[in-house]
Structures are given as C-alpha cells and as structure tokens.
Write a protein that holds these residues in place. Structure first.
Motif, PDB file in Angstrom:
ATOM      1  N   PRO A  69       0.557  -0.947  -0.106  1.00  0.00           N
ATOM      2  CA  PRO A  69      -0.428   0.105   0.069  1.00  0.00           C
ATOM      3  C   PRO A  69       0.713   1.716  -0.018  1.00  0.00           C
ATOM      4  O   PRO A  69       1.854   1.620   0.552  1.00  0.00           O
ATOM      5  N   LEU A 108      -9.006   0.666   0.449  1.00  0.00           N
ATOM      6  CA  LEU A 108      -8.560   0.987   1.687  1.00  0.00           C
ATOM      7  C   LEU A 108      -9.246   1.408   2.908  1.00  0.00           C
ATOM      8  O   LEU A 108      -8.348   2.811   2.865  1.00  0.00           O
ATOM      9  N   TYR A 162      -9.151  -4.580   3.926  1.00  0.00           N
ATOM     10  CA  TYR A 162      -7.798  -4.740   3.733  1.00  0.00           C
ATOM     11  C   TYR A 162      -8.519  -5.888   1.918  1.00  0.00           C
ATOM     12  O   TYR A 162      -9.257  -6.539   2.137  1.00  0.00           O
ATOM     13  N   ARG A 163      -7.366  -6.031   1.742  1.00  0.00           N
ATOM     14  CA  ARG A 163      -7.282  -6.866   0.281  1.00  0.00           C
ATOM     15  C   ARG A 163      -7.670  -8.048   0.652  1.00  0.00           C
ATOM     16  O   ARG A 163      -6.770  -8.497   1.441  1.00  0.00           O
ATOM     17  N   TYR A 185      -0.759  -8.871   0.380  1.00  0.00           N
ATOM     18  CA  TYR A 185      -0.713  -7.756   0.464  1.00  0.00           C
ATOM     19  C   TYR A 185      -1.574  -8.068   1.331  1.00  0.00           C
ATOM     20  O   TYR A 185      -2.085  -6.210   1.550  1.00  0.00           O
ATOM     21  N   ASP A 189      -1.370  -4.581   4.368  1.00  0.00           N
ATOM     22  CA  ASP A 189      -2.005  -3.426   4.559  1.00  0.00           C
ATOM     23  C   ASP A 189      -3.278  -2.760   5.664  1.00  0.00           C
ATOM     24  O   ASP A 189      -3.372  -1.591   6.391  1.00  0.00           O
ATOM     25  N   SER A 192      -0.476  -1.425   7.821  1.00  0.00           N
ATOM     26  CA  SER A 192      -0.506   0.196   6.883  1.00  0.00           C
ATOM     27  C   SER A 192      -1.679   1.316   7.721  1.00  0.00           C
ATOM     28  O   SER A 192      -1.140   1.846   8.417  1.00  0.00           O
TER      29      SER A 192
END
Length: 554
Positions: A69, A108, A162-163, A185, A189, A192
């Motif tokens: 991200p 996100l 989140y993804r 990923y 996320d 992040s």
C-alpha cells in the motif's frame, strides 16, 4: 498546540453527541478532527461518535495492484466521514458470513468509533484495532457495530478493510521479482492501517501507545501473523485471537507461486515470470479476477491464505512461537465449543439438504477440517486413520449425522487451537477461554435438521450488537441472560485492551493460563454465569488426546 487540538476535539464530540440515536444521526458541521492527510467530519450516534470510511492508503488499482500500500494523497477540504467505504472485492461468501459480492479494488478504508465522553477522560483511551474474519476471502469492517465496545468499555475502536482473495494473497514469481514486499498484500494493508492509527489516533482520543490488535477467525489469524511479523515490532501491545488456528502454519512460498502461475496461465497471461506477465496480470479486469477466485459456496483453486514469504511472514506461527521469534505481549486465545458447526452449515445452506452419514465420512476422508496438506493439498495420514476417526465418533452416540459432523469437525479445530495455547503458555501473559452458550442465536436462516449450538462466529454478536455476517444473515436480539454475558465479554475484552488483564469490573474470575499443572485454566463463557474449566476437562471434552498426533500444526 496538542492541548488546544484535544480541547477542540472534545468540544466537537460533546456537541456532536447531542444529535441523538441512529435513526436521527447526522453530521455536525463542527464534528471535525484532523488527520495527517486532511480533516474529516464524523457523525454522532447514541453513545458514540463515528468517523467512517477514512482512507488509510491510496487505492490499490492499476499499477498499484499487487504492490504494498502507498500513502494516500492529502486533501484540504473537510472530507465527509459519515458513511462506510466500500468493502473489498469478494465472491466466496462462506454462506451468510459476508457479502454482497462485489468488484471493489478501491477499498482501503477504516472506521474510528469513540465514546461520546472521550473528552472527559484525563488520559487518552486504549485502542482496540479490529480485523474482520472471512477466510481471507470475504468480510468488511462495516459488518461490525463497535458502539457497545466503545461506549460501555471506554475504548476507541478501529475497524478496517484489507485486500482479500487473489487481490490480497498472491505470489506470482513475476511480481515477487519486482523488488518490493510481496505475496501478503492483505497483511501489508493491515500494517499500513496500524501505521495510520499510530500517527492519527491521538486526535480521536485514543492512545497510540496502548493498541490491542484483535480479530476472529481469519481476523484472529491476522492478529497472530502480525505478532510474528518483524515488520510490526513495537507497533501494538496486546493481541486477542478468537477462533483461529490457521496461523500455526503458513502457505509455503512454492505452493503460492505454483497456484499463482496456474492462475496467470488460465487467465491468458502465460507461464513466464517476466515484466510482460506482471503487466498482463495488472491489466486483467477485476471481474475476471473475482470470477476465477471461486464460486460463492467454495474456495477457488488459485486462492491461498497468508504465505511464508520470509519477510512479512518469516514462517508459520507454530515454528515462530517454538523458536521464540515473535513479538512478546499479553495474548488472549480462545474458541467456541462447536466451532465446526458453522462450516457444516454452509453446504446445507447452499443445497437445502440435511447432512447425511455419507457427508460425515466424506469430510473425514477429504477435508479433515483444515488439516489438509500445504496450501490446501489433500490430507495425508496412515492407512486406517479414517476408520479410527469414525470409530472415535460412533454414529449411535449422536441424534443426527449433523451432530456427529459437528463433534468431529469442532474437535479438529478446537484441538488445533489448544495446541496454539500450549505453545504460548509460559512465554507471554496468557488468558484462554471457551465460548459455550449453545443457545446463541443463529445467523443462518432455518436449515433442515440442523441444531446451531455454540458455533464458530456465535460469540461475535455478544461483542458487536446485532452481528449477522453479510446482507443475507439473520439479525437477532439477545435475551436477558445473553445480554448479561455480552456485558461480561465486553468488559473482559476492554479490560484486556486497557491493562493486558481481562479481569476487573464485570469480570473477576478469569485466571491467567501459565502452563503449570495447577494453572491451566479456561474461562467458560456461558449462561447463566461465567465459570472455569481445566485444561484436562477441555482435552477430554474434545478428544484432544486422540487428535494430538493426527493433526497438522505447521
């Protein structure tokens, strides 16, 4: 300046919370607070103030698909934060747990829920950072009403998106060679969002030096993977792992790469691991990705869960705990008494047909409750094992095949969770529980010949009022005894967020689990009252001595 900003925020909260109940909730022009990217305007509802749909990272679209991200661009005008952001793309919905299905890549966003009287606190409030479950393929932060935790427990709650699925966990070699963190990923996320909380939560009344990461099912696994990730060192301070043992193992990198390569080939991007393949993958329409990620009722062949990439997740959790390579902190770990019943309900929901004895045998032979090999490959165990398992659970001991299925599937899950407890014991301050209310309302519609019991996810409605999963789930109100249990769980969760000890006002009977013979005790969460049970009783209830040498842990 920090003191002035705090007073201004407190005034905004006080004015905003006069706006009334949910139906009459509205944004107040002065209910505004600052973030590092720009101001946001929240909404008052009952006893809380909510700031919804705040972007914590740039939309991971176009060339940012399958990259860590990136920071969101700043804004100058006040951003409306009175409604949730879109859920992340998902199609496999685990029955009624999530949904509706969607193709959103721009997803996100996070939500901050604070008690209305946060300004009256002499100190900033503890932060409960909630990660939703859903098998890493579905769910959203907007499914969880955190108002009771915030208002009654006096904490600031953050829920996140989140993804998910192929967009969140994908280890294609062409992407892995690009020089950035890769494969996990969705976990990046989450990290992040944690960075956003560290940088911003003080403006919302929260304490950036007192953050508890919590989650259920895949959310609990996420919490645990963040405990073992070196990238989160000193980012949070306590962890709650609800109903999850999938963190004990991580998908091997070679399995993730093999599945991603097969996906790329099936999607028309070829079998190479070069820049052209990476570019082709990023140009695929998102609806193509989601169609290939699986049908609503099952995981697709290319989907993986968190990967042992060596950097974000150095190894599976069992190996990390055994070696001591994890971030030490107080941990709460627990399960529901009938974990497997939720998963048994999913095929019944989709087919409309009751569970049969053939279904029970098929489960033992092919699925084995998450005990399959690496990356979802078929289980492998000695000849005769299936007969031994079925003999441990003779059909004559159960009133229906569904109850027999529940016993087997629940014990497999619960005994793996117990293994995680045993690994953690003595290494960190540890509190362990079993949710046992078998009268808990069922969020599935009525199913043929099905008794819900204390199923996986049943406890969520005791923490998040009215939790029903996705848009197809059934919302229920708790009765008076269940509301009392809800109050006790909210007190325990928020006490733990405050101090690392769930005991305090409302809960006084929860002993720490140390692993010593006389201190291996669970809190039994049930009605009409809380009680305790020993590790030996727990082991006998779930036949964990039988399962001990059969289960795959890492």
């Amino acid at each position: 300046m920090p003191e002035l900003r705090s007073r201004m925020f407190g005034m905004a909260l006080t004015i905003g919370t006069l706006l009334g109940a949910w139906q009459g909730a509205a944004a107040a022009p002065d209910l505004i607070t600052a973030t590092t990217k720009g101001p946001v305007q929240g909404v008052a509802r009952n006893e809380v103030v909510e700031y919804l749909g705040i972007p914590y990272a740039a939309p991971p679209v176009g060339d940012l698909r399958w990259r860590p991200p990136k920071e969101h661009t700043p804004w100058t005008a006040t951003r409306d934060a009175t409604s949730f952001g879109p859920a992340c793309a998902q199609v496999t919905l685990l029955g009624v747990f999530a949904g509706p299905a969607n193709n959103n890549e721009d997803c996100l966003y996070l939500n901050v829920i604070a008690p209305k009287d946060v300004s009256s606190s002499k100190e900033r409030l503890p932060v409960l950072f909630w990660i939703h479950g859903g098998g890493f393929v579905d769910g959203a932060g907007s499914d969880y009403d955190a108002s009771k935790l915030a208002a009654q427990g006096k904490v600031v709650v953050v829920t996140i998106n989140y993804r998910l699925s192929l967009l969140g966990f994908f280890g294609h070699p062409a992407l892995n060679k690009e020089g950035h963190l890769f494969a996990n990923y969705g976990l990046l996320d989450q990290q992040s969002a944690l960075h956003w909380v560290k940088d911003n939560i003080a403006n919302f009344g929260g304490d950036p030096d007192n953050i508890t990461v919590a989650g259920q099912s895949a959310g609990g696994a996420s919490a645990a993977f963040n405990v073992i990730s070196p990238l989160t060192k000193d980012m949070f301070h306590k962890t709650i792992i609800q109903s999850s043992a999938s963190w004990l193992a991580a998908t091997p990198m070679e399995v993730a790469e093999k599945k991603a390569t097969a996906f790329a080939n099936a999607a028309g991007c070829g079998q190479e691991d070069d820049e052209a393949t990476a570019a082709c993958l990023r140009k695929l329409p998102v609806d193509t990705l989601m169609k290939m990620s699986g049908p609503p009722e099952a995981f697709g062949p290319y989907v993986v869960t968190p990967v042992a990439d060596g950097q974000i997740v150095p190894s599976g959790g069992a190996s990390a705990i055994e070696s001591g390579n994890f971030n030490r902190m107080p941990i709460m770990n627990g399960s529901t008494r009938d974990e497997g019943n939720f998963f048994a309900a999913i095929p019944v929901y989709h087919s409309g047909k009751a569970i049969t004895e053939a279904d029970v045998e098929g489960y033992v032979k092919t699925v084995f409750g998450g005990n399959a090999g690496a990356g979802g490959t078929p289980p492998s165990y000695p000849v005769g094992t299936v007969d031994k398992i079925l003999a441990q659970y003779p059909s004559g001991d159960y009133l229906s095949p569904q109850l027999r299925m529940n016993a087997i599937q629940s014990d497999v899950m619960v005994c793996r969770i117990q293994h995680g407890t045993h690994l953690l014991a003595g290494k960190v301050p540890l509190y362990v529980y079993e949710f046992r209310d078998r009268t808990a309302p069922f969020m599935f519609p009525k199913l043929p010949d099905f008794v819900p019991l204390a199923y996986h996810t049943a406890d969520l409605q005791y923490l998040f009022p009215g939790f029903r999963g996705g848009d197809k789930g059934v919302r229920h109100e708790l009765n008076s005894q269940q509301l009392q249990l809800s109050d006790q769980l909210v007190a325990a969760w928020t006490n733990f967020a405050k101090t690392g000890d769930p005991n305090g006002e409302g809960v006084t009977v929860w002993p720490q689990y140390t692993g010593e013979p006389n201190a291996r005790t669970y809190l039994a969460q049930d009605i009409p009252e809380l009680s305790t049970l020993s590790d030996d009783v727990f082991t006998a209830d779930h036949k964990c001595s039988f399962w001990k040498n059969l289960l795959v842990y890492n």
